[in-house]
Scaffold this motif. Structure first.
Motif, PDB file in Angstrom:
ATOM      1  N   TRP A 146      -8.120   3.276   6.050  1.00 29.79           N
ATOM      2  CA  TRP A 146      -7.179   4.148   6.748  1.00 29.79           C
ATOM      3  C   TRP A 146      -7.915   5.232   7.530  1.00 29.79           C
ATOM      4  CZ3 TRP A 146      -2.169   3.383   7.496  1.00 29.79           C
ATOM      5  CH2 TRP A 146      -1.391   4.443   7.969  1.00 29.79           C
TER       6      TRP A 146
ATOM      7  N   TYR B  95      -7.533   1.698   1.082  1.00 28.49           N
ATOM      8  CA  TYR B  95      -6.444   1.174   0.267  1.00 28.49           C
ATOM      9  C   TYR B  95      -6.730  -0.283  -0.056  1.00 28.49           C
ATOM     10  CZ  TYR B  95      -3.559   5.219   1.431  1.00 28.49           C
ATOM     11  OH  TYR B  95      -3.070   6.482   1.569  1.00 28.49           O
ATOM     12  N   GLU B  96      -6.896  -0.598  -1.324  1.00 21.19           N
ATOM     13  CA  GLU B  96      -7.092  -1.982  -1.727  1.00 21.19           C
ATOM     14  C   GLU B  96      -5.748  -2.703  -1.749  1.00 21.19           C
ATOM     15  OE1 GLU B  96      -9.455  -2.704  -5.189  1.00 21.19           O
ATOM     16  OE2 GLU B  96     -10.769  -1.007  -4.732  1.00 21.19           O
TER      17      GLU B  96
ATOM     18  N   ILE C 195       0.534  -2.992  -2.055  1.00 24.24           N
ATOM     19  CA  ILE C 195      -0.517  -1.972  -2.065  1.00 24.24           C
ATOM     20  C   ILE C 195      -0.014  -0.819  -2.925  1.00 24.24           C
ATOM     21  CG2 ILE C 195      -1.876  -0.382  -0.657  1.00 24.24           C
ATOM     22  CD1 ILE C 195      -1.258  -2.288   1.740  1.00 24.24           C
ATOM     23  N   LYS C 196      -0.718  -0.548  -4.011  1.00 30.02           N
ATOM     24  CA  LYS C 196      -0.326   0.523  -4.939  1.00 30.02           C
ATOM     25  C   LYS C 196       1.117   0.368  -5.398  1.00 30.02           C
ATOM     26  CE  LYS C 196      -3.195   4.294  -4.291  1.00 30.02           C
ATOM     27  NZ  LYS C 196      -3.348   5.676  -3.973  1.00 30.02           N
TER      28      LYS C 196
ATOM     29  N   ARG D 222      -0.482   8.496   5.583  1.00 31.99           N
ATOM     30  CA  ARG D 222      -0.993   7.581   4.569  1.00 31.99           C
ATOM     31  C   ARG D 222      -0.032   6.422   4.391  1.00 31.99           C
ATOM     32  NH1 ARG D 222      -4.269  10.783   0.109  1.00 31.99           N
ATOM     33  NH2 ARG D 222      -5.179  12.318   1.469  1.00 31.99           N
TER      34      ARG D 222
END
Length: 80
Positions: free
Chosen positions: A24, A30-31, A57-58, A79
């Motif tokens: 980002w 961000y995985e 993601i998350k 984000r």
């Protein structure tokens, strides 16, 4: 808003492109937990078309697009 991002991807022997992480910003990575769906589609919010990846993601589902040779997300915030 369309935000172009750097990506970490894996290319398989069969030619598949599997996104692994979104860079980002220089300090924020961000995985991608899992790719849930891949298809040709348009981004109705940001504009543009390409291969759309639905990713987890998350714990949240997000779309990312591969548009020719560039990756983008529909970014509403700073984000994901």
């Amino acid at each position: 808003m369309k935000k172009y991002v750097d990506m970490i991807v894996r290319y398989t022997e069969e030619g598949q492109i599997i996104p692994l992480a979104i860079r980002w910003s220089p300090e924020l990575l961000y995985e991608i937990d899992k790719v849930l769906d891949v298809r040709q589609a348009a981004s109705l919010k940001a504009g543009g078309t390409g291969i759309r990846y639905l990713c987890r993601i998350k714990g949240r589902e997000r779309y990312i697009w591969l548009e020719e040779d560039k990756w983008f997300v529909d970014a509403k915030e700073d984000r994901i």
